[in-house]
Design a protein around this motif. Sequence first.
Motif, PDB file in Angstrom:
ATOM      1  N   GLU A  32      38.868  49.651  35.699  1.00 17.86           N
ATOM      2  CA  GLU A  32      39.995  48.806  35.298  1.00 17.86           C
ATOM      3  C   GLU A  32      41.279  49.240  36.011  1.00 17.86           C
ATOM      4  O   GLU A  32      42.024  48.406  36.519  1.00 17.86           O
ATOM      5  CB  GLU A  32      40.186  48.877  33.782  1.00 17.86           C
ATOM      6  N   THR A  33      41.509  50.538  36.074  1.00 22.78           N
ATOM      7  CA  THR A  33      42.709  51.069  36.719  1.00 22.78           C
ATOM      8  C   THR A  33      42.736  50.750  38.210  1.00 22.78           C
ATOM      9  O   THR A  33      43.794  50.454  38.770  1.00 22.78           O
ATOM     10  CB  THR A  33      42.789  52.603  36.516  1.00 22.78           C
ATOM     11  N   ARG A  34      41.560  50.769  38.846  1.00 23.64           N
ATOM     12  CA  ARG A  34      41.487  50.574  40.300  1.00 23.64           C
ATOM     13  C   ARG A  34      40.930  49.203  40.689  1.00 23.64           C
ATOM     14  O   ARG A  34      40.499  48.995  41.826  1.00 23.64           O
ATOM     15  CB  ARG A  34      40.657  51.699  40.907  1.00 23.64           C
ATOM     16  N   ARG A  35      40.972  48.271  39.761  1.00 20.50           N
ATOM     17  CA  ARG A  35      40.410  46.931  39.983  1.00 20.50           C
ATOM     18  C   ARG A  35      40.987  46.260  41.224  1.00 20.50           C
ATOM     19  O   ARG A  35      40.257  45.662  42.009  1.00 20.50           O
ATOM     20  CB  ARG A  35      40.627  46.061  38.752  1.00 20.50           C
ATOM     21  N   ASP A  36      42.294  46.356  41.436  1.00 17.34           N
ATOM     22  CA  ASP A  36      42.909  45.723  42.615  1.00 17.34           C
ATOM     23  C   ASP A  36      42.358  46.306  43.912  1.00 17.34           C
ATOM     24  O   ASP A  36      42.100  45.579  44.870  1.00 17.34           O
ATOM     25  CB  ASP A  36      44.431  45.866  42.582  1.00 17.34           C
ATOM     26  N   GLU A  37      42.187  47.610  43.942  1.00 18.78           N
ATOM     27  CA  GLU A  37      41.626  48.278  45.121  1.00 18.78           C
ATOM     28  C   GLU A  37      40.191  47.820  45.383  1.00 18.78           C
ATOM     29  O   GLU A  37      39.807  47.539  46.518  1.00 18.78           O
ATOM     30  CB  GLU A  37      41.656  49.791  44.896  1.00 18.78           C
ATOM     31  N   ILE A  38      39.403  47.732  44.314  1.00 16.74           N
ATOM     32  CA  ILE A  38      38.010  47.282  44.433  1.00 16.74           C
ATOM     33  C   ILE A  38      37.969  45.844  44.930  1.00 16.74           C
ATOM     34  O   ILE A  38      37.213  45.510  45.853  1.00 16.74           O
ATOM     35  CB  ILE A  38      37.274  47.417  43.084  1.00 16.74           C
TER      36      ILE A  38
END
Length: 83
Positions: free
Chosen positions: A65-71
């Motif tokens: 969830e925290t790194r969703r944009d990166e993924i």
Amino acid sequence: MPVVFRERGYRFYFYSDEGDPREPLHIHVYKDGVDAKLWLYPEVVYADNHGFDARTQRWIAKIVETRRDEIEGAWHDHFGTGA
């Protein structure tokens, strides 16, 4: 099999061949012979879990969830789809 990032020895990745038609945006997680798959939208939820305990599942979901944009960015870059 592009690796998006590694965290605490866990590999967060997706497969280059994600089905035809391609499955919706998701991420695979692997460590020590145990793996899982999480959907990213509309919320982060497990599609599959093959051995991670409940505490680890909560931690993984929080990282995703925290790194969703990166993924999501890595997904679009790899598959050539616009965001």
